[in-house]
Design a protein around this motif. Structure first.
Motif, PDB file in Angstrom:
ATOM      1  N   HIS A 195      -1.111  -0.289  -4.195  1.00  0.00           N
ATOM      2  CA  HIS A 195      -1.754   1.035  -4.218  1.00  0.00           C
ATOM      3  C   HIS A 195      -3.271   0.937  -4.411  1.00  0.00           C
ATOM      4  O   HIS A 195      -3.871   1.648  -5.199  1.00  0.00           O
ATOM      5  CB  HIS A 195      -1.105   1.847  -5.344  1.00  0.00           C
ATOM      6  CG  HIS A 195      -1.586   3.252  -5.507  1.00  0.00           C
ATOM      7  ND1 HIS A 195      -1.808   4.113  -4.469  1.00  0.00           N
ATOM      8  CD2 HIS A 195      -1.895   3.948  -6.643  1.00  0.00           C
ATOM      9  CE1 HIS A 195      -2.208   5.289  -4.944  1.00  0.00           C
ATOM     10  NE2 HIS A 195      -2.279   5.206  -6.250  1.00  0.00           N
ATOM     11  N   SER A 196      -3.902   0.042  -3.635  1.00  0.00           N
ATOM     12  CA  SER A 196      -5.361  -0.092  -3.754  1.00  0.00           C
ATOM     13  C   SER A 196      -6.097   1.034  -3.037  1.00  0.00           C
ATOM     14  O   SER A 196      -7.209   1.385  -3.393  1.00  0.00           O
ATOM     15  CB  SER A 196      -5.819  -1.431  -3.171  1.00  0.00           C
ATOM     16  OG  SER A 196      -5.757  -1.413  -1.742  1.00  0.00           O
ATOM     17  N   LEU A 197      -5.479   1.567  -1.988  1.00  0.00           N
ATOM     18  CA  LEU A 197      -6.053   2.627  -1.155  1.00  0.00           C
ATOM     19  C   LEU A 197      -7.300   2.185  -0.390  1.00  0.00           C
ATOM     20  O   LEU A 197      -8.148   2.999  -0.034  1.00  0.00           O
ATOM     21  CB  LEU A 197      -6.353   3.891  -1.984  1.00  0.00           C
ATOM     22  CG  LEU A 197      -5.116   4.638  -2.494  1.00  0.00           C
ATOM     23  CD1 LEU A 197      -5.518   5.855  -3.309  1.00  0.00           C
ATOM     24  CD2 LEU A 197      -4.215   5.061  -1.339  1.00  0.00           C
ATOM     25  N   TYR A 198      -7.408   0.877  -0.123  1.00  0.00           N
ATOM     26  CA  TYR A 198      -8.396   0.452   0.865  1.00  0.00           C
ATOM     27  C   TYR A 198      -7.969   0.985   2.230  1.00  0.00           C
ATOM     28  O   TYR A 198      -6.793   1.293   2.461  1.00  0.00           O
ATOM     29  CB  TYR A 198      -8.484  -1.069   0.927  1.00  0.00           C
ATOM     30  CG  TYR A 198      -9.344  -1.697  -0.150  1.00  0.00           C
ATOM     31  CD1 TYR A 198     -10.727  -1.567  -0.140  1.00  0.00           C
ATOM     32  CD2 TYR A 198      -8.753  -2.429  -1.179  1.00  0.00           C
ATOM     33  CE1 TYR A 198     -11.512  -2.147  -1.125  1.00  0.00           C
ATOM     34  CE2 TYR A 198      -9.529  -3.021  -2.171  1.00  0.00           C
ATOM     35  CZ  TYR A 198     -10.915  -2.863  -2.139  1.00  0.00           C
ATOM     36  OH  TYR A 198     -11.678  -3.432  -3.118  1.00  0.00           O
ATOM     37  N   GLU A 199      -8.919   1.080   3.144  1.00  0.00           N
ATOM     38  CA  GLU A 199      -8.591   1.523   4.497  1.00  0.00           C
ATOM     39  C   GLU A 199      -7.516   0.612   5.093  1.00  0.00           C
ATOM     40  O   GLU A 199      -7.638  -0.616   5.054  1.00  0.00           O
ATOM     41  CB  GLU A 199      -9.839   1.493   5.390  1.00  0.00           C
ATOM     42  CG  GLU A 199     -10.863   2.572   5.084  1.00  0.00           C
ATOM     43  CD  GLU A 199     -10.361   3.950   5.450  1.00  0.00           C
ATOM     44  OE1 GLU A 199      -9.533   4.050   6.376  1.00  0.00           O
ATOM     45  OE2 GLU A 199     -10.807   4.920   4.818  1.00  0.00           O
ATOM     46  N   GLN A 200      -6.489   1.238   5.636  1.00  0.00           N
ATOM     47  CA  GLN A 200      -5.384   0.443   6.168  1.00  0.00           C
ATOM     48  C   GLN A 200      -5.823  -0.476   7.305  1.00  0.00           C
ATOM     49  O   GLN A 200      -5.274  -1.570   7.474  1.00  0.00           O
ATOM     50  CB  GLN A 200      -4.268   1.370   6.639  1.00  0.00           C
ATOM     51  CG  GLN A 200      -3.571   2.118   5.514  1.00  0.00           C
ATOM     52  CD  GLN A 200      -2.378   2.905   6.024  1.00  0.00           C
ATOM     53  OE1 GLN A 200      -1.667   2.476   6.908  1.00  0.00           O
ATOM     54  NE2 GLN A 200      -2.160   4.075   5.434  1.00  0.00           N
ATOM     55  N   GLU A 241      -1.872  15.107   2.491  1.00  0.00           N
ATOM     56  CA  GLU A 241      -2.138  13.783   1.941  1.00  0.00           C
ATOM     57  C   GLU A 241      -0.985  12.822   2.209  1.00  0.00           C
ATOM     58  O   GLU A 241      -1.187  11.690   2.671  1.00  0.00           O
ATOM     59  CB  GLU A 241      -2.378  13.892   0.430  1.00  0.00           C
ATOM     60  CG  GLU A 241      -3.674  14.561   0.043  1.00  0.00           C
ATOM     61  CD  GLU A 241      -4.879  13.714   0.394  1.00  0.00           C
ATOM     62  OE1 GLU A 241      -4.924  12.533   0.002  1.00  0.00           O
ATOM     63  OE2 GLU A 241      -5.790  14.240   1.080  1.00  0.00           O
ATOM     64  N   GLU A 255       0.816  -1.221   0.000  1.00  0.00           N
ATOM     65  CA  GLU A 255       0.000   0.000   0.000  1.00  0.00           C
ATOM     66  C   GLU A 255       0.846   1.266   0.000  1.00  0.00           C
ATOM     67  O   GLU A 255       1.888   1.334   0.659  1.00  0.00           O
ATOM     68  CB  GLU A 255      -0.937   0.015   1.203  1.00  0.00           C
ATOM     69  CG  GLU A 255      -2.112  -0.930   1.052  1.00  0.00           C
ATOM     70  CD  GLU A 255      -2.938  -0.650  -0.198  1.00  0.00           C
ATOM     71  OE1 GLU A 255      -3.320   0.508  -0.440  1.00  0.00           O
ATOM     72  OE2 GLU A 255      -3.206  -1.603  -0.953  1.00  0.00           O
ATOM     73  N   TYR A 284      -0.937   9.963   5.425  1.00  0.00           N
ATOM     74  CA  TYR A 284      -1.010   8.568   4.973  1.00  0.00           C
ATOM     75  C   TYR A 284       0.236   7.803   5.399  1.00  0.00           C
ATOM     76  O   TYR A 284       0.144   6.668   5.888  1.00  0.00           O
ATOM     77  CB  TYR A 284      -1.167   8.507   3.454  1.00  0.00           C
ATOM     78  CG  TYR A 284      -1.497   7.112   2.962  1.00  0.00           C
ATOM     79  CD1 TYR A 284      -2.813   6.694   2.838  1.00  0.00           C
ATOM     80  CD2 TYR A 284      -0.478   6.204   2.661  1.00  0.00           C
ATOM     81  CE1 TYR A 284      -3.120   5.407   2.416  1.00  0.00           C
ATOM     82  CE2 TYR A 284      -0.776   4.924   2.242  1.00  0.00           C
ATOM     83  CZ  TYR A 284      -2.094   4.524   2.112  1.00  0.00           C
ATOM     84  OH  TYR A 284      -2.397   3.243   1.705  1.00  0.00           O
ATOM     85  N   LYS A 288      -9.674  -1.270  -7.086  1.00  0.00           N
ATOM     86  CA  LYS A 288     -10.356  -2.021  -6.044  1.00  0.00           C
ATOM     87  C   LYS A 288     -11.169  -3.161  -6.667  1.00  0.00           C
ATOM     88  O   LYS A 288     -12.291  -3.455  -6.262  1.00  0.00           O
ATOM     89  CB  LYS A 288     -11.262  -1.088  -5.224  1.00  0.00           C
ATOM     90  CG  LYS A 288     -10.516  -0.112  -4.321  1.00  0.00           C
ATOM     91  CD  LYS A 288     -11.502   0.718  -3.497  1.00  0.00           C
ATOM     92  CE  LYS A 288     -10.780   1.482  -2.391  1.00  0.00           C
ATOM     93  NZ  LYS A 288      -9.926   2.550  -2.906  1.00  0.00           N
ATOM     94  N   ARG A 300       0.363   5.801  -0.766  1.00  0.00           N
ATOM     95  CA  ARG A 300      -0.460   6.940  -1.190  1.00  0.00           C
ATOM     96  C   ARG A 300      -0.219   7.227  -2.660  1.00  0.00           C
ATOM     97  O   ARG A 300      -0.985   7.926  -3.310  1.00  0.00           O
ATOM     98  CB  ARG A 300      -0.132   8.184  -0.331  1.00  0.00           C
ATOM     99  CG  ARG A 300      -0.951   9.428  -0.682  1.00  0.00           C
ATOM    100  CD  ARG A 300      -2.429   9.170  -0.527  1.00  0.00           C
ATOM    101  NE  ARG A 300      -3.244  10.271  -1.014  1.00  0.00           N
ATOM    102  CZ  ARG A 300      -3.641  10.432  -2.278  1.00  0.00           C
ATOM    103  NH1 ARG A 300      -3.254   9.551  -3.206  1.00  0.00           N
ATOM    104  NH2 ARG A 300      -4.402  11.443  -2.631  1.00  0.00           N
TER     105      ARG A 300
END
Length: 250
Positions: free
Chosen positions: A69-74, A154, A7, A158, A34, A9
């Protein structure tokens, strides 16, 4: 053999690192989406549980499945890594937070100049909130400074979160220096005929070189870093604080 979330940003060579990982034919890689089975950026976003289920199913064919780099909630990824066998949660950031901020800032400016209304809304709000603070330190509140503040928030927020949640954070500069070692460290043991290598990609920063304000980017970010911090979880973080966290987690 593993399911890996790498993951970030963004603004840390995620495109070219994803392409490098795809060189191992036993590894399936998604980037910036996603929906693990559909690499189209316009594909329907899936709930995290469905995305993970897709990775598990595809692992039967590929062995290694990597989401970059999906940017799902960590917190969702961290919970899956703690409770699901073979799931790993790694982070990716730049060793130089200044350079990552400049890349994020360049991306935001390019999106604004390409006509995306959402960035006009964001930067307008930053202008209203920070005009006086910027003027006090001798900076105008304009596209350059407002996009710089956006990028600082940002990236630092992150990456501070990433350093505290991920099993390990990999630094972009070290990956580019030795991509084969990085692949081995995340558990990809490739056959001898696979050569992991990084192809140079297009940077967000390069696209702005034709604009007059480009020459001020580096100095502007330096001034902003000296005078502003980012809040996360009740704590204030400056660039040096986040870099220290990332070094500890790497």
């Amino acid at each position: 053999m593993a399911i890996i979330f790498l993951e970030s940003r963004g603004f840390s060579a995620t495109h070219v690192i994803s392409d490098m990982l795809r060189l191992d034919r036993r590894t399936a890689v998604s980037h910036g989406v996603k929906n693990f089975n559909d690499s189209n950026p316009q594909a329907t976003d899936l709930p995290f549980e469905n995305f993970l289920a897709q990775m598990k199913e595809k692992q039967k064919k590929y062995g290694n499945c990597i989401s970059v780099h999906s940017l799902y909630e960590q917190s969702l990824i961290s919970k899956a890594a703690a409770t699901t066998p073979d799931v790993k949660f790694y982070g990716l950031a730049r060793e130089s937070q200044k350079n990552q901020i400049i890349s994020c800032m360049s991306w935001a400016l390019n999106n604004l100049l390409d006509g995306r209304q959402g960035f006009m809304d964001i930067l307008s709000q930053i202008h209203l909130s920070h005009k006086e603070s910027l003027n006090k330190i001798g900076l105008a509140s304009n596209l350059l400074t407002c996009s710089g503040l956006y990028a600082m928030t940002e990236v630092l927020r992150y990456n501070a979160t990433l350093a505290l949640h991920a099993e390990r954070v990999f630094l972009m500069e070290q990956i580019l220096e030795n991509p084969k070692r990085f692949a081995q460290e995340i558990g990809i043991m490739s056959p001898d005929d696979v050569e992991f290598k990084i192809q140079k990609g297009n940077s967000h920063k390069e696209k702005l070189k034709g604009y007059n304000f480009f020459s001020d980017i580096d100095n502007t970010i330096t001034i902003l870093m000296e005078n502003f911090s980012t809040e996360y979880n009740g704590n204030l973080f400056k660039v040096a604080d986040v870099e220290a966290l990332l070094q500890k987690a790497s």
